[in-house]
Design an enzyme around this catalytic site. Sequence first.
Site, PDB file in Angstrom:
ATOM      1  CE  LYS A 197       8.872 -60.450  11.331  1.00  0.00           C
ATOM      2  NZ  LYS A 197      10.065 -60.610  12.164  1.00  0.00           N
TER       3      LYS A 197
ATOM      4  CE1 TYR B 232       8.857 -57.706   9.578  1.00  0.00           C
ATOM      5  CE2 TYR B 232      11.166 -57.097   9.372  1.00  0.00           C
ATOM      6  CZ  TYR B 232      10.046 -57.301  10.149  1.00  0.00           C
ATOM      7  OH  TYR B 232      10.116 -57.088  11.499  1.00  0.00           O
TER       8      TYR B 232
ATOM      9  N   PRO C 191       3.613 -59.925  16.469  1.00  0.00           N
ATOM     10  CG  PRO C 191       1.797 -60.842  17.576  1.00  0.00           C
ATOM     11  CD  PRO C 191       3.165 -61.183  17.082  1.00  0.00           C
ATOM     12  CG  ASN C 192       7.467 -56.089  17.096  1.00  0.00           C
ATOM     13  OD1 ASN C 192       7.222 -55.709  15.958  1.00  0.00           O
ATOM     14  ND2 ASN C 192       8.643 -56.569  17.430  1.00  0.00           N
TER      15      ASN C 192
ATOM     16  CG  HIS D 255       9.056 -47.636  10.130  1.00  0.00           C
ATOM     17  ND1 HIS D 255      10.167 -48.310   9.696  1.00  0.00           N
ATOM     18  CD2 HIS D 255       8.555 -48.363  11.156  1.00  0.00           C
ATOM     19  CE1 HIS D 255      10.319 -49.407  10.418  1.00  0.00           C
ATOM     20  NE2 HIS D 255       9.348 -49.470  11.308  1.00  0.00           N
TER      21      HIS D 255
ATOM     22  CG  HIS E  82      13.057 -53.415   7.941  1.00  0.00           C
ATOM     23  ND1 HIS E  82      13.154 -54.385   8.878  1.00  0.00           N
ATOM     24  CD2 HIS E  82      12.073 -52.579   8.379  1.00  0.00           C
ATOM     25  CE1 HIS E  82      12.279 -54.163   9.846  1.00  0.00           C
ATOM     26  NE2 HIS E  82      11.611 -53.063   9.555  1.00  0.00           N
TER      27      HIS E  82
ATOM     28  CB  SER F  62      16.028 -57.172   9.299  1.00  0.00           C
ATOM     29  OG  SER F  62      15.996 -55.963   8.585  1.00  0.00           O
TER      30      SER F  62
ATOM     31  NE  ARG G  18      11.853 -47.659  14.986  1.00  0.00           N
ATOM     32  CZ  ARG G  18      11.789 -48.942  14.679  1.00  0.00           C
ATOM     33  NH1 ARG G  18      12.890 -49.655  14.545  1.00  0.00           N
ATOM     34  NH2 ARG G  18      10.618 -49.529  14.494  1.00  0.00           N
TER      35      ARG G  18
HETATM   36  O1  GKR Z   1      10.829 -51.926  12.053  1.00  0.00           O
HETATM   37  O2  GKR Z   1       8.928 -51.573  12.990  1.00  0.00           O
HETATM   38  C1  GKR Z   1       9.897 -52.266  12.772  1.00  0.00           C
HETATM   39  C2  GKR Z   1      10.033 -53.600  13.408  1.00  0.00           C
HETATM   40  O3  GKR Z   1       8.936 -53.919  14.189  1.00  0.00           O
HETATM   41  C3  GKR Z   1      11.273 -53.627  14.214  1.00  0.00           C
HETATM   42  O4  GKR Z   1      11.324 -52.547  15.071  1.00  0.00           O
HETATM   43  C4  GKR Z   1      11.462 -54.888  14.976  1.00  0.00           C
HETATM   44  O5  GKR Z   1      12.664 -54.798  15.684  1.00  0.00           O
HETATM   45  O6  GKR Z   1      11.847 -55.921  12.864  1.00  0.00           O
HETATM   46  C5  GKR Z   1      11.621 -56.087  14.148  1.00  0.00           C
HETATM   47  C6  GKR Z   1      10.986 -57.349  14.597  1.00  0.00           C
HETATM   48  O7  GKR Z   1      11.092 -58.332  13.934  1.00  0.00           O
HETATM   49  O8  GKR Z   1      10.427 -57.388  15.695  1.00  0.00           O
HETATM   50 MG    MG Z   2      10.280 -59.543  15.608  1.00  0.00          MG
END
Ligand code: GKR
Ligand code: MG
Length: 456
Positions: free
Chosen positions: A223, A165, A255-256, A66, A383, A355, A438
């Site tokens: 988290k 977070y 881990p998205n 970020h 966040h 979020s 972004r």
């Molecule tokens: O802000 O980098 C981030 C998060 O990974 C975000 O992009 C995700 O959408 O907050 C998010 C999540 O819970 O996956």
């Molecule tokens: Mg997520």
Amino acid sequence: MPLNRRQWFAAATAASVGLITVRAAQPAAVVAPDAQRSLRDLRITAIRVTPIALPDPPILAASGAHGPYFLRNVIELETNAGITGIGETRGGESITKTLNAARSWLVGESPFAYRTFPARLGREALSAYAGLELACLDLIGRATGRRVCELLGGPVRERVEFASYLFYRYAADHPTVLADKALADDRGRGDRALDQWGDVRTPEAMAEMAWQFKKKWGFRFHKLKAGVLPPDVELETLRAMNARFGGKEPLRIDPNARWTVPTALRIGEQLKSLPLDYYEDPVEGQAAMGEVRQKTGLKLSTNMCVTRFEHIPDAVRLKPVDIVLVDHHSFGGIPACQAIGDLSPSLGWSLSQHSNNHGGITMAAMITVGAVIPQLTYASDTHYVWLPEGADIIVGGNLPIKDGMMNVPAGPGLGVELDRGKLAIAHERYVKSGMRSRNDADLMRRLEPGWQRKPF
Ligand code: GKR
Ligand code: MG
């Protein structure tokens, strides 16, 4: 009959905007005919959209790093009653354009008719709609002296719980960040850095930061944003956090969707020895999520594979999750999230809240989401902790988090006021930074040359 506190407040607010004449001898709770007419005739006379850039430290996720800013759009709706409603939504130039284009049909509309707006904005404009809806609800709340949570049938709770977070990260004064061409503020090294959390890229450093987050904000759920370091290091991190919390606090890992199914299954087996609250989006897509859920027996959650109503039919078939993290920007507004709440018991889901970076208007909206959905029983994400104190665009600084909880603001409307000076500064930063969308991969490649979002 004397007015109770809330009735008095409603009447006083409406009177202050010229909607009601309060007569000392007639303190009835019934809205006077003049006031009814004024509310019925309430019309939007102008929309002001202000794109802003708020400071963001170099926190890491599967998408990259970020910073130096995150973008938001702030919406103000003016009316013929002299009341202005405020909203906030995702940032980026395309949403700014969509909102500005709405001016042509929005002026002259009633803010009560917000449910007719999606059809005019277009199907792909849910985030823009969510911001507009929010501004309408804030406006109606101000006009009637009611909190938005009351307009939406609540609150079912006055305090909403949020989770810690935790992101791996570089120090805020990393030379690459300070050399960023987009930087348009006077942050610097040491005491002048954006924040003092430093470099957090080891299990020990993360366990310590998690502990400090708990001390500072009182979070009870934690988290870990994963998909950044090798999966075994992230597992070690969760173990270190667990040890620091004496094995007593629920943990989440997200881990998205950067892990393969074999990795998610292998790590999933290890997670069984930890007090896991849920396993969020380890893999990509509903089918893979369904497989991990079925083979591990763990509780899976998502803000990635069920984010819209049209994802529900496949989710019924593939059973990818136990918990859905609702997001009013994605589902298209707060009542839309309430509808997910109504559906969730039949679908076998519990709810939490997703979020992205946001400012204080959205913070108030997210507290409201938590306050009007009885089925939202898991602590929500936010966040907000990453927004440096003093950077928010609302009057009075960042809204407080205590014992992991946030109070529903007192209202009327969303209960927060725009700080025009801060809004102007945030807009100027937007202009000077040149950032228009972004792009986490960009900064990540400067921090870690050659970085790619390869699956683990
Ligand atoms: O802000 O980098 C981030 C998060 O990974 C975000 O992009 C995700 O959408 O907050 C998010 C999540 O819970 O996956
Ligand atoms: Mg997520």
